[in-house]
Design an enzyme around this catalytic site. Sequence first.
Site, PDB file in Angstrom:
ATOM      1  N   LYS B  76       0.865  -1.170   0.000  1.00 27.11           N
ATOM      2  CA  LYS B  76       0.000   0.000   0.000  1.00 27.11           C
ATOM      3  C   LYS B  76       0.910   1.230   0.000  1.00 27.11           C
ATOM      4  O   LYS B  76       1.940   1.248   0.685  1.00 27.11           O
ATOM      5  CB  LYS B  76      -0.890  -0.011   1.247  1.00 27.11           C
ATOM      6  N   SER B 151      -9.786   2.420   2.964  1.00 27.39           N
ATOM      7  CA  SER B 151      -8.861   3.108   2.105  1.00 27.39           C
ATOM      8  C   SER B 151      -7.899   2.208   1.320  1.00 27.39           C
ATOM      9  O   SER B 151      -7.325   2.658   0.335  1.00 27.39           O
ATOM     10  CB  SER B 151      -8.023   4.077   2.950  1.00 27.39           C
ATOM     11  N   SER B 175     -10.216   0.086   7.112  1.00 24.90           N
ATOM     12  CA  SER B 175      -9.572   0.248   5.807  1.00 24.90           C
ATOM     13  C   SER B 175      -8.917  -1.002   5.233  1.00 24.90           C
ATOM     14  O   SER B 175      -8.519  -1.016   4.068  1.00 24.90           O
ATOM     15  CB  SER B 175      -8.506   1.350   5.876  1.00 24.90           C
TER      16      SER B 175
END
Lengths: 95, 481, 483
Positions: B76, B151, B175
């Site tokens: 990420k 997210s 997330s």
Amino acid sequence: MTISRKDIEKVAVLARIQVDDAQVSALEKDLGNILDLVDQLSAADTESVEPLAHPLDAVQRLRPDEVTETDQRAEFQAIAPATENGLYLVPRVIE
Amino acid sequence: MHNKSVAELSRALEQGTVSSVELTRQFLDRIRCEDGKYNSFITVTEDQALADARAADEQRANGNATPWTGVPFAHKDIFCTRGVRTTCGSKMLENFVPPYDATVTANFRKAGAVCLGKTNMDEFAMGSSNESSYFGPVTNPWGAKRVPGGSSGGSAAAVAARLVPAATATDTGGSIRQPAALCGVTGLKPTYGRVSRYGMIAFASSLDQGGTMARTAEDNALMLNVMAGFDPKDSTCVDRGVPDYTATLDEPLKGLKIGLPKEYFSEQLSPAMEQQVRDAVKEYEKLGATVKEVSLPHANLAIAAYYVIAPAEASANLSRFDGVRYGYRCEDPKDLMDLYTRTRAEGFGNEVERRILVGTYALSAGYFDAYYLKAQKVRRLIQQDFINAFREVDVLMSPTSPSPAFVQGEKSTDPVTMYLEDVFTIAVNLAGVPAMSVPAGFIDGLPVGLQIIGDYFSEARLLNAAHQFQQVTDWHQREPN
Amino acid sequence: MQWDIVIGLEIHVQLATRTKIFSGSSTAYGAEPNTQANAVDLAMPGTLPVPNEQAFRYAVMFGLAVNAEIERRSVFERKNYFYPDLPKGYQTTQLARPIVGPGYVDIQLENGESKRVRIHHAHLEEDAGKSLHEDFHGMTGVDLNRAGTPLIEVVTEPDMTNAEEAVAFAKKLHGIVTSLGICDGDMSQGSMRFDVNISLKPKGSDTLGTRTETKNLNSFRFMEQAIHHEVERQMDILEDGGEIVQETRLYNGDRDESRSMRTKEEANDYRYFPCPDLLPVVLDEAFIDEARNSLPELPDARKARFMDQYGLNDYDAGLLAADARLAAFFEETAQHGEDAKLSANWILGEFSARLNAEERSVNDSPVSGIQLGALVTRIADNTISSAGAKKVFEALWEGDGSDVDTIIDAKGLKQVSDTGELEKMVDEVLAGMPDQVAQYQSEEDPKKRKKMLGGFMGPLMKASKGQGNPKLFNEILQKKLDA
């Protein structure tokens, strides 16, 4: 709970974020809605409840006073917007 | 090969049926051909990946390999990667190339894993649909125009689309779990403090936790083996032994006590979603688990508490983005105030600005007690709910999200509607306990997730429960077309 | 109208740790800009603080030295504001639970009285970097080497009523932290910085007036001047019927003027909240006991010892004991010199005057205690006169590397103390001044006689080429003239 335009402008200065009039209007609605959501908290009975800052009931570990870092100025300043003579440059600060 | 799990790829590398360079090329090709549809990557590091793959093949040849040596994966774009730009989904860090690694990044490097690139995300991890990314929205591989959740939407979409077998992720209010659910993959948010936060760009320090995303529970266990552990650079990281999370995957579930929080099965839950979760729970009963109803009496206050604490912490955490030492700086600032206010107005997107402003407001004079202190007290009540529940049961189960993947734009006009996406996930972060999302069926062709919540440091048990479920179901093996 | 002056101090004390409070970067002074600012100090994204144990040990030692309560569970807060020398956009500090609770320090005033100044608390925090306002094409340069240096901020109660008390307190505090070894005390390098809060109220009134804060005073002299200046300024305003504005002022010591710091666009709202990157610091009794056992001798105890061991008077002992380095210098001198009292006189006189004139600290003195001790010995044993001693001292200060005796020989400063030789000179000189001798002998008034005696000393010193022992000359003269 409503939040006034004046509050929004004040908070935007504290947070150092430029907002124009149109944004303030949009924020008035959005922040108002968020604060309505948050206002559910007032219903909770929290008398004699200790605030919880951290999920784990842990205590701070302390570090021995030993130098572990070396000079990496060149690497750090390679990604800086403006430097000169090893200094970071900002618009003139008047005290 | 792209359908194989990390465990399978690791075995293939060990047996020499494939080299890391071959694997890396295959996945890079897939990213090149397929990711135009998903936009799940912000940065693809082809050259570095191939160099790492060659090094990994040598390492294997030399006989000192870990299970990860040569296995491709992605980070990420919130984890700092030395020499590779790390954007956090923001214009503010569009060209930020950190000269240091996050501890998580360094751990994967040490294990010999091959990072293919950095995955897309909501800006500064603030969002539940990946629509707040400066680098454009991510599309859910299960449905054109559908959001992947957020997210960690890029990580979830990349794993679901078989562009990588695994990706790192972070979870502040859901997330990891919500995008995992919406994309039909398996994700784990560990106990707060289990994984170092050093070099993981902060959103809300007391809630943020790095975690894992892959298709199988077993692969999540392999990831956590690399990620978990004490880090002297993170004061909030716990100094506690790390078990081999793969060692207990095969334990039988007989006698496992499952609690269903009644607050999570209210009339607001759609009948279709409730059905999927109850079906999944039935599978557990078949595996020998017992089920009872429990209560988390303060669950309904979690979102309110979260939207004080998270923005308050974020408002301070994001003050460092000031255009002075790194990152975006506005053109020709006329004075210092102008440098700050324009850099931050131009560098941050709307949702980030909203949260900074809410947080600043909540901390400002006259409101601190009513908002911040009150929220922290409610936070303790929520934590106590979980402590009480885990006196009765081993794990809690619920839906991960209220509905499957929604259409892009559907919720992005009203922040509060978007915030309600995290209604089942947010309390977990406030309490700091670990939780997973496991694929558990479909509604109208879109995947849904079962959330499994455990007591502090019970990651092994969660992974065991998820793995056993995946031995008797194949939801996690379904492939979007 | 008569006014009461109310003064409180806030003192920033830089702790002499090797590394910063939250990172392993060196705190050594004087490095090239930004070479001692690592990822944590620069607030690079994702970096996190880990506190330095030594900073806590030093803070605890300070607390014990000022008779304060030690907080067993202290917490760090974030103080939010934007400034280029504050990389994170917040200062990590302590507000609700500072490490050092209420305490006190007793100060000695020049009239011999003692006064107690209460300490409200002292907290640990990080220092900011430095903004350099020299011209970089109209820009300001920022050096973050100092960012993250550990500080304790000591906050007093408003217990002082004039500049003398405030300076006495400041000096006392300086003596305490340097004696503890927790701060190098070097004010010219900013190791201790004083903020002075001043307000006036009508004499006898219980209501405090509006106060101003004068910031960053970095010498005792400037602090004293700034207080006088600010008291006068406030008095002028009040007596003209005006009102004091609560504000922060900057004092320019070179020009003895002050001005208001640029008024902020908005009232400060620091939005303090507990730092979520740090956990409560819990100190156990063993840690505090260890700090207590490591406490060195403090100024009050040292003063008593100096009076007892070296026979110094109260005033001299107090001055020498106040500053750890001056005290150490004195002891070195006294151990190498014959006469402790004379050593004290020299250190408080010639030596201190010279240091002050050149704005040097004791540590930068070109003359060592061993050298000064040797010099004192030669004064005490009459080898040289005090005039000669000043010449030797001058030579030592200017870096003459030879020892004291070599300098005395080289400069021919040795006194003639051979009474036979001196008597011969006296006889010769008196023989050449018959009128003056007669005048002296006919004078009745002892005062005038004493004065007239001086008239013979000049020619005598000349005859001896300045090397005659004046004390002996005097004795011989009197003997001969009074005979």
